[in-house]
Design a protein around this motif. Structure first.
Motif, PDB file in Angstrom:
ATOM      1  N   VAL A 321     -60.504  -6.743  29.034  1.00  0.00           N
ATOM      2  CA  VAL A 321     -60.180  -5.512  29.765  1.00  0.00           C
ATOM      3  C   VAL A 321     -59.624  -4.470  28.782  1.00  0.00           C
ATOM      4  O   VAL A 321     -59.877  -3.273  28.907  1.00  0.00           O
ATOM      5  N   VAL A 322     -58.903  -4.943  27.764  1.00  0.00           N
ATOM      6  CA  VAL A 322     -58.361  -4.030  26.744  1.00  0.00           C
ATOM      7  C   VAL A 322     -59.507  -3.484  25.894  1.00  0.00           C
ATOM      8  O   VAL A 322     -59.571  -2.296  25.578  1.00  0.00           O
ATOM      9  N   ARG A 323     -60.445  -4.388  25.561  1.00  0.00           N
ATOM     10  CA  ARG A 323     -61.614  -3.959  24.779  1.00  0.00           C
ATOM     11  C   ARG A 323     -62.416  -2.898  25.561  1.00  0.00           C
ATOM     12  O   ARG A 323     -62.926  -1.942  24.995  1.00  0.00           O
ATOM     13  N   TRP A 324     -62.503  -3.083  26.876  1.00  0.00           N
ATOM     14  CA  TRP A 324     -63.216  -2.132  27.734  1.00  0.00           C
ATOM     15  C   TRP A 324     -62.505  -0.773  27.755  1.00  0.00           C
ATOM     16  O   TRP A 324     -63.137   0.271  27.642  1.00  0.00           O
ATOM     17  N   LEU A 325     -61.180  -0.799  27.884  1.00  0.00           N
ATOM     18  CA  LEU A 325     -60.409   0.454  27.874  1.00  0.00           C
ATOM     19  C   LEU A 325     -60.588   1.179  26.539  1.00  0.00           C
ATOM     20  O   LEU A 325     -60.606   2.403  26.479  1.00  0.00           O
ATOM     21  N   LYS A 326     -60.749   0.410  25.459  1.00  0.00           N
ATOM     22  CA  LYS A 326     -60.912   0.987  24.119  1.00  0.00           C
ATOM     23  C   LYS A 326     -62.353   1.449  23.884  1.00  0.00           C
ATOM     24  O   LYS A 326     -62.606   2.616  23.622  1.00  0.00           O
ATOM     25  N   ASP A 327     -63.325   0.513  24.027  1.00  0.00           N
ATOM     26  CA  ASP A 327     -64.706   0.829  23.639  1.00  0.00           C
ATOM     27  C   ASP A 327     -65.453   1.670  24.675  1.00  0.00           C
ATOM     28  O   ASP A 327     -66.199   2.568  24.324  1.00  0.00           O
ATOM     29  N   SER A 335     -56.178  -2.127  20.202  1.00  0.00           N
ATOM     30  CA  SER A 335     -55.675  -3.074  21.209  1.00  0.00           C
ATOM     31  C   SER A 335     -54.151  -3.048  21.290  1.00  0.00           C
ATOM     32  O   SER A 335     -53.571  -3.258  22.350  1.00  0.00           O
ATOM     33  N   SER A 336     -53.492  -2.778  20.156  1.00  0.00           N
ATOM     34  CA  SER A 336     -52.018  -2.817  20.157  1.00  0.00           C
ATOM     35  C   SER A 336     -51.428  -1.601  20.887  1.00  0.00           C
ATOM     36  O   SER A 336     -50.288  -1.629  21.341  1.00  0.00           O
ATOM     37  N   LEU A 341     -48.550   2.392  25.690  1.00  0.00           N
ATOM     38  CA  LEU A 341     -48.897   3.217  26.867  1.00  0.00           C
ATOM     39  C   LEU A 341     -48.278   2.639  28.130  1.00  0.00           C
ATOM     40  O   LEU A 341     -47.679   3.364  28.931  1.00  0.00           O
ATOM     41  N   ALA A 342     -48.463   1.308  28.312  1.00  0.00           N
ATOM     42  CA  ALA A 342     -47.962   0.661  29.527  1.00  0.00           C
ATOM     43  C   ALA A 342     -46.435   0.753  29.588  1.00  0.00           C
ATOM     44  O   ALA A 342     -45.857   0.996  30.653  1.00  0.00           O
TER      45      ALA A 342
END
Length: 520
Positions: A321-327, A335-336, A341-342
């Motif tokens: 899900v992090v990769r999706w938010l990034k890519d 990723s870090s 942000l959160a």
């Protein structure tokens, strides 16, 4: 110098080679290479088997260079273990040594119609029809359906089967075959933890099952030989480590269970990688789940040792899900950054994210679910979305833990965690809050590789590592205690479950035309 044991950790998004001290379990050095994933069509996920092997060789050679820089002799490495992304399916030609198609990755969805066809021929159209033998529901997740797709759709593979040149394997089999000589005498084997994820393996007889192979119409002669998770399979044939035995093999989630030293019945660990996997050791008897969990072979640490089983809850999308938010969305640059942000938001502000990109795995097994974000207002910003994404990982884990507690009747009192995402301290605190129980993270987070190294080092003929309870190395850890009251936790979890219901039955297989005439 103390003896060293190495591990190849071939995951979905990267390959690592790590070297451990066999007496202290201390990580001496390692090297990591990212792996490219390709998405040829919507729902398809592939990797190039040649690139996987290239990354393995590169990681091994670079780690050996690093050892030399530390003035450590490579000959101190006494054994190598292999741990791998499970269910990912490969077929190659034993005469040329070449893959006959890309590796189909575990979370690939192209087999949805294959799965429907298989379920339709099951009595009562029951997706659990084979569960009594396999411990698994009929799902896009497991290797047999991916192999069925390859046999049905790739001409070269049918031909290679007819000419008796085809070899099937999961990633562990491909790596071991290549490293032990490939087409020049390579060893074609797998271990029970990997075999038990194919749907072709009988978890009671501990071997390939002729009836299961007939059900999927898969020729048994292309299957690897099934071995225990800790024995010498063969020896490295080339490179700096030529002559060193490969003597441990465990699917990544089983390896993490071993690396977390969950050898007692009832102990459990959760690994946060591309997906999320919670395994609970159930001892030497398989426990069948009534609540959507899988029954799997955890490990068999030696030819003459008993096999141990686990109940497993699998979540397809965690780190992904992090990769999706990034890519895909460009919401985070790395990723870090998601933690920053959160943390800036401190809450999702009523926003809930169900990342059902590949349908939902445990405890629902609903391939037609799709990802949704709900509860948006004008106030919602990317910080809230980042927070909701992390919360989603924690809620999915909570669903699995609830199912596990119902199945075993003995509630877990704390959760041991590992994997790449556990370096995110906010995520760990959120997880403790949402579970209302302590979360314990080892200081050395490479538990998957450690488990493979332990299996390799303890193998008969190597024996530089002992797995007896009194002699296990002590691993330091940190503990996250819950900080919110349980009423708030229950309220948020209730809202999440409501969001999950809205994600269900989104995708249909009836054709419907959209802008580019793709079938949905």
């Amino acid at each position: 110098m103390e003896p060293l044991v190495a591990a190849i950790d071939q995951g979905t998004s990267s390959t690592r080679f790590l070297v451990f001290n066999a007496k202290t379990a201390e990580l001496i050095c390692h090297h990591q290479v990212e792996i490219n994933q390709s998405f040829p069509k919507e729902g398809w996920v592939e990797e190039d088997p040649r690139e996987i092997m290239q990354s393995v060789y590169e990681c091994m050679e670079r780690t050996c260079e690093k050892l030399c820089q530390l003035n450590i002799n490579v000959s101190n490495i006494k054994a190598v273990g292999v741990t791998n992304q499970r269910e990912t399916t490969l077929v190659w030609d034993k005469e040329t040594g070449e893959p006959l198609y890309n590796a189909i990755v575990w979370l690939d969805l192209r087999t949805q119609s294959t799965v429907e066809r298989l379920i339709n021929k099951a009595p009562g159209r029951n997706k659990n029809h084979l569960k009594h033998k396999t411990g698994l529901p009929i799902s896009t997740y497991f290797s047999a359906v991916k192999l069925r797709w390859l046999l049905d759709n790739v001409d070269g593979i049918q031909e290679a089967v007819l000419n008796e040149r085809a070899m099937f394997g999961t990633v562990d089999s491909w790596i071991i075959w290549c490293l032990t000589g490939g087409r020049n005498g390579g060893v074609h084997c797998t271990d029970m933890s990997n075999a038990s994820r194919t749907m072709l393996f009988n978890i009671h007889t501990m071997d390939w099952d002729p009836e299961l192979c007939r059900y999927f119409d898969i020729p048994m002669e292309i299957l690897p030989k099934v071995r225990s998770s800790s024995e010498i399979y063969g020896w490295m044939k080339s490179g700096s480590l030529a002559g060193i035995p490969i003597s441990g093999c465990l699917g990544d989630q089983s390896a993490a269970l071993v690396g977390q030293m969950c050898f007692q019945e009832g102990q459990a660990k959760n690994t946060y990688g591309t997906g999320c996997f919670l395994l609970r050791n159930t001892g030497t008897k398989p426990v069948m789940s009534e609540h959507g969990l899988l029954t799997t072979v955890a490990y068999k640490l030696g030819k003459d040792e008993p096999a141990c089983y686990a109940l497993e809850g699998s979540v397809a999308i965690a780190g992904a899900v992090v990769r999706w938010l990034k890519d895909n969305m460009g919401i985070v640059q790395s990723s870090s950054e998601i933690e920053k942000l959160a943390a800036a938001a401190g809450t999702s502000y009523g926003c809930y994210f169900v990342p059902a990109f590949s349908g939902l795995y445990a405890p629902y097994w609903e391939p037609s679910a799709r990802g949704i974000i709900c509860g948006l207002t004008q106030f919602t910003n990317r910080n809230h979305l980042a927070f909701a994404a992390l919360e989603a990982v924690c809620f999915q884990t909570r669903e699995i833990l609830d199912a596990m507690n119902q199945d075993s009747g003995v509630p877990l009192t704390q959760l041991q965690v590992d994997g790449g995402m556990t370096s995110n301290r906010l995520l760990m605190q959120l997880q403790a809050d949402i579970l209302c129980m302590p979360v314990v993270r080892p200081t050395m987070s490479e538990t998957t590789a450690l488990g493979a190294a332990m299996a390799a080092g303890a193998a008969e003929g190597v024996r530089v590592w002992t797995l007896s309870p009194g002699q296990l190395p002590h691993v330091t850890s940190e503990k996250y205690e819950p900080q919110i009251n349980s009423d708030e936790s229950e309220f948020r979890f209730g809202r999440w479950k409501k969001a999950v219901q809205k994600a269900m039955n989104w995708e249909t297989t009836e054709p419907c035309c959209n802008g580019n005439d793709q079938q949905q």
